[in-house]
Design a protein around this motif. Sequence first.
Motif, mmCIF file in Angstrom:
data_model
loop_
_atom_site.group_PDB
_atom_site.id
_atom_site.type_symbol
_atom_site.label_atom_id
_atom_site.label_comp_id
_atom_site.label_asym_id
_atom_site.label_seq_id
_atom_site.Cartn_x
_atom_site.Cartn_y
_atom_site.Cartn_z
ATOM 1 N N LEU A 1 50.538 48.386 48.992
ATOM 2 C CA LEU A 1 49.186 48.945 49.137
ATOM 3 C C LEU A 1 48.866 49.924 48.019
ATOM 4 N N THR A 2 49.859 50.704 47.592
ATOM 5 C CA THR A 2 49.631 51.619 46.468
ATOM 6 C C THR A 2 49.292 50.838 45.206
ATOM 7 N N ARG B 1 45.716 49.481 45.462
ATOM 8 C CA ARG B 1 44.710 50.538 45.309
ATOM 9 C C ARG B 1 44.524 50.919 43.836
ATOM 10 N N GLN C 1 42.830 48.128 41.765
ATOM 11 C CA GLN C 1 41.388 48.094 42.000
ATOM 12 C C GLN C 1 40.683 49.258 41.324
ATOM 13 N N ARG C 2 41.275 50.437 41.333
ATOM 14 C CA ARG C 2 40.676 51.584 40.644
ATOM 15 C C ARG C 2 40.587 51.331 39.141
ATOM 16 N N ALA D 1 46.357 57.096 42.525
ATOM 17 C CA ALA D 1 45.508 56.366 43.471
ATOM 18 C C ALA D 1 44.309 57.190 43.930
ATOM 19 N N LEU E 1 44.365 59.753 45.905
ATOM 20 C CA LEU E 1 44.506 59.991 47.337
ATOM 21 C C LEU E 1 45.387 61.205 47.641
ATOM 22 N N LEU F 1 46.371 54.458 52.986
ATOM 23 C CA LEU F 1 46.292 53.473 51.912
ATOM 24 C C LEU F 1 45.396 52.297 52.288
ATOM 25 N N ALA G 1 41.713 52.967 52.018
ATOM 26 C CA ALA G 1 41.187 53.098 50.654
ATOM 27 C C ALA G 1 40.924 51.747 49.996
ATOM 28 N N LEU G 2 41.238 50.649 50.682
ATOM 29 C CA LEU G 2 41.036 49.316 50.122
ATOM 30 C C LEU G 2 39.812 48.659 50.732
ATOM 31 N N THR H 1 40.891 42.857 51.283
ATOM 32 C CA THR H 1 41.957 42.954 50.285
ATOM 33 C C THR H 1 43.278 42.484 50.860
#
Length: 380
Positions: free
Chosen positions: A21-22, A25, A28-29, A66, A68, A117, A120-121, A125
């Motif tokens: 997941l990290t 994220r 995508q950023r 990330a 976060l 996490l 944040a997606l 996803t």
Amino acid sequence: MTSSAPDRARISIIGAGPGGLTCARILQRRGLAVTVHDRDSGPNARDQGGTLDLHADSGQIALREADLLEEFFALARPEGQEMRQMNPAGEILFHHVPEDGELFKPEINRGDLRDLLLGALPPGTVQWGRALASISGPADGPRLLHFADGTNLETDLVIGADGAFSQVRPAVSPAVPQYSGVSFLEVWFSDVQTRHPEIAELVGQGGAAAADGDRGMFAQRNSSDHIRVYLIRRVPVDWLKRSGLTIDDTDAIRALLLEEYATWSPRLRQLISGNDGRYVDRPIFALPVPHTWAHNPTVTLLGDAAHLMPPLGVGVNLAMLDASELAVTLANSATVADAVRAYESTMLPRATEMAKLLEGGTEQLLSDELPDFAQDSMQP
């Protein structure tokens, strides 16, 4: 086949744990498209485990990348850095109480970290109920993912973030995890302030550990007034079967444990005799050291899939650091193949160095000697 540019590549992550997941994220950023596939039927399909600490020099670096980190600090428990080391008589040999503002490795529940996490997606996803069965296709791509539900997916990069018994790993390495000879038996206590006040006082706000050279225990405060205890024992991997038991034989297992820990203080034996519900058997496995593989331009690994080690506080931190570095490298490379090579040139030596330090580390959990960090803090 010429390796794809990352901004045009189909990137598939296998495993929706903290590492996968990290990575998603941060990709995508950085403007890259990615899909995560996980075998669970949904985000709440199973318990995510206890608490963990995220270190300033690894896990927190990944969360900063990330964007976060502040959200993490809002959920984390700095008081969880408290640590007590005891002897089997229940006497405290070492006690660390975190100072105000100490944030090197605050605790967070694994479920809370995963929710942070996942939240944040963008929806979609993560594709749930997607258990990977195998990978085919040429090494230079494209690769074909074969899922247990009978579906297939073509992709340009497979990132194995699927843990100890990774289904991605065989595409790059024949290595399989080996049993360490040590097993954890997990025990739960809920509503501890009301129902188990003596255990709450014994454990404190963080963790409490004890060992006698042959067996140990580690108790860990979680959020929501919950404590998890890990009874650490040197046993065969099939010890339950050899004892004529199953994991559901709670009373018989408790009687066996009370006999094994018979010489320990009644105060510590509460952590065996008063648990809420059943036990969870967690045999400890590790990959061979070193674990490396020849470069493959379309498949790579991170976290436990790449470097499964004894559970001494580095697993999730390394997985998230791997994930961050891989995602950033993909965003800054001309081709996927270049990115994978550059990432592995950093990750593999770091993982090998750490794995050598922790090799055989499960024995440390059984040692009746104070750990190095405790001895250092007691020096004049």
